[in-house]
Design an enzyme around this catalytic site. Structure first.
Site, PDB file in Angstrom:
ATOM      1  NE  ARG A  37      -4.548  -1.179   1.282  1.00 19.94           N
ATOM      2  CZ  ARG A  37      -5.554  -1.547   2.070  1.00 19.94           C
ATOM      3  NH1 ARG A  37      -5.489  -1.330   3.373  1.00 19.94           N
ATOM      4  NH2 ARG A  37      -6.618  -2.109   1.556  1.00 19.94           N
ATOM      5  CE  LYS A 197     -19.358 -18.611   7.528  1.00 22.23           C
ATOM      6  NZ  LYS A 197     -19.838 -17.986   8.748  1.00 22.23           N
ATOM      7  N   GLY A 377     -12.397  -4.408   1.075  1.00 24.50           N
ATOM      8  CA  GLY A 377     -13.831  -4.144   1.133  1.00 24.50           C
ATOM      9  C   GLY A 377     -14.337  -3.276  -0.013  1.00 24.50           C
TER      10      GLY A 377
HETATM   11  C1  3PG Z   1      -8.925  -1.471   4.336  1.00 21.08           C
HETATM   12  O1  3PG Z   1      -7.875  -1.861   4.837  1.00 21.08           O
HETATM   13  O2  3PG Z   1      -9.789  -2.243   3.893  1.00 21.08           O
HETATM   14  C2  3PG Z   1      -9.119   0.001   4.189  1.00 21.08           C
HETATM   15  O3  3PG Z   1      -8.012   0.694   4.636  1.00 21.08           O
HETATM   16  C3  3PG Z   1     -10.382   0.443   4.892  1.00 21.08           C
HETATM   17  O4  3PG Z   1     -10.282   0.155   6.245  1.00 21.08           O
HETATM   18  P1  3PG Z   1     -11.613  -0.141   7.080  1.00 21.08           P
HETATM   19  O5  3PG Z   1     -12.147  -1.449   6.605  1.00 21.08           O
HETATM   20  O6  3PG Z   1     -11.174  -0.166   8.510  1.00 21.08           O
HETATM   21  O7  3PG Z   1     -12.563   0.992   6.799  1.00 21.08           O
HETATM   22 MG    MG Z   2     -11.591  -3.377   5.362  1.00 19.65          MG
END
Ligand code: 3PG
Ligand code: MG
Length: 396
Positions: A37, A197, A377
């Protein structure tokens, strides 16, 4: 990029730029285990600094509830400085008069890393007053944090309405890659979706069957589909209560002309353990005391053959329990086939989300895919067809 403003032609010399980036790296026993990252964020930081901006780096680390010294971002100063090849100054708060003064004291081309923006609970509430205080840190705003764009937070959403706003290079690269994969892809398009899942990926599957020509389902979630088709899956991980949902997804796929590919053979074992004695069986013959831990070799070969006919592949999730040998075989086989087609220029491959990157790294192909997203996510929500607030806010 549609209606986004990017960095091309933008004159930032002498301006303070609030740069929202994502340096939320994995850390184990106090050491960073993966610098990806930071490396991927470096391009925009360097470009802004080289163009003479005062670069104010705003980001989050972990999920603190209020000020949490263990989740300070100060440890990022050194690796960041090393990776961008420039000194990085530190500011122990992201808001308030001292922080504003620190941004103004920066020389042109200077880089200032601010303390964890989530130390302020207003951040996650997308609080307008807090967003105004963040906006005081700069003359313009650049969002390079695609991987945090699924969060409507003050530093990703509200601030974009307060300052002239631009997409950074990584944000741009992510959006372009994702666009090529699903919004205006070369067809036929395949998706590989795996993972444990079904319940976590219902929206994702529902969206994908309407968009892709072929959907390969693997991992534990395939068991739920096999069960929905009437197969006995023994001790396998299986969400039996979702059999109806699985049948609905299959019906939706059929209507949309999307071919769902489920395993026809499986690697089964008596226990979820490395090197547990295992055998290959047809999915119609899973013994009652055994569990499916990987997609079988005939299915993996069939998937690889089908990819030969595709032009685009989106990949999320492993096809088996890839963390333990030998149940990484199908994931490795199909990932390497996709990588080889990519290298030959026959297939555009885009992957991302959670376990995916480690599964592809385990297969040794992470440098051979066309694009690997930095997002977890956010990549999933994008696959679900959702509007990401951090991206939507840049569209004005
Ligand atoms: C991640 O690592 O998925 C992003 O930095 C977002 O972090 P979060 O899921 O804690 O919002
Ligand atoms: Mg996350």
């Amino acid at each position: 990029m549609g209606s986004f403003a990017g960095l091309d032609g933008l004159d930032v010399a002498g301006n303070r730029v609030v740069l929202r980036t994502d340096l939320n790296v994995p850390v184990k026993d106090g050491a960073i285990t993966d610098l990806t990252r930071i490396e991927r964020a470096a391009t925009t930081i360097k470009e802004l600094a080289e163009k003479g901006a005062k670069v104010v780096v705003v980001c989050h680390f972990g999920r603190p509830k209020g000020v949490t010294p263990d989740l300070s971002q100060k440890f990022l100063v050194e690796p960041l400085a090393k990776i961008i090849g420039r000194p990085v100054a530190w500011c122990d708060d992201v808001a308030g008069p001292n922080s504003v003064a620190a941004t103004k004291a920066l020389p042109n081309g200077g880089v200032l890393l601010m303390e964890n923006v989530r130390f302020h609970p207003e951040e996650e509430k997308n609080d307008p007053a807090f967003a105004r205080s963040l906006a005081e840190l700069g003359d313009l705003y650049v969002n390079d944090a695609f991987s945090a764009a699924h969060r409507a937070h003050a530093s990703t959403e509200a601030i974009a309405r307060l300052l002239p706003s631009y997409a950074g290079r990584l944000m741009q690269a992510e959006l372009e890659a994702l666009g090529r994969a699903l919004e205006h892809p070369e067809k036929p398009v395949a998706a590989v979706v795996g993972g444990a899942k079904v319940s976590t990926k219902l929206d994702l599957l529902g969206n994908l069957v309407a968009k892709v020509d072929m959907l390969v389902i693997g991992g534990g979630m395939a068991n739920t589909f096999l069960c929905a088709q009437g197969h006995e899956v023994g001790k396998s991980l299986c969400e039996r209560d979702l059999a109806d949902t699985a049948r609905e997804i299959m019906a939706k796929a059929e209507k949309a002309g999307c071919k769902i590919i489920l395993p026809t053979d499986a690697v089964v074992a008596g226990a979820f353990a490395a090197n547990a004695p295992s055998k290959v069986v047809p999915v119609s013959e899973v013994p009652g005391d055994q569990m499916i831990l990987d997609t079988g070799p005939a299915s993996a070969a069939e998937i690889a053959k089908l990819l030969d006919y595709c032009k685009t592949l989106v990949w999320n999730g492993p096809l088996g329990a890839f963390e333990i040998e030998p149940f990484d075989a199908a994931t490795n086989f199909v990932a390497r086939a996709a990588a080889a087609l990519t290298v030959e220029g026959k297939l555009l491959t885009v992957a991302g989300g959670g376990d995916t990157v480690s599964a592809l790294a385990h297969a040794g192909v992470e440098d051979k895919f066309s694009y690997i997203s930095t997002a977890g996510g956010a990549f999933l929500e994008w696959l679900e067809g959702k509007d990401l607030p951090g991206v939507a806010a840049l569209k004005n």
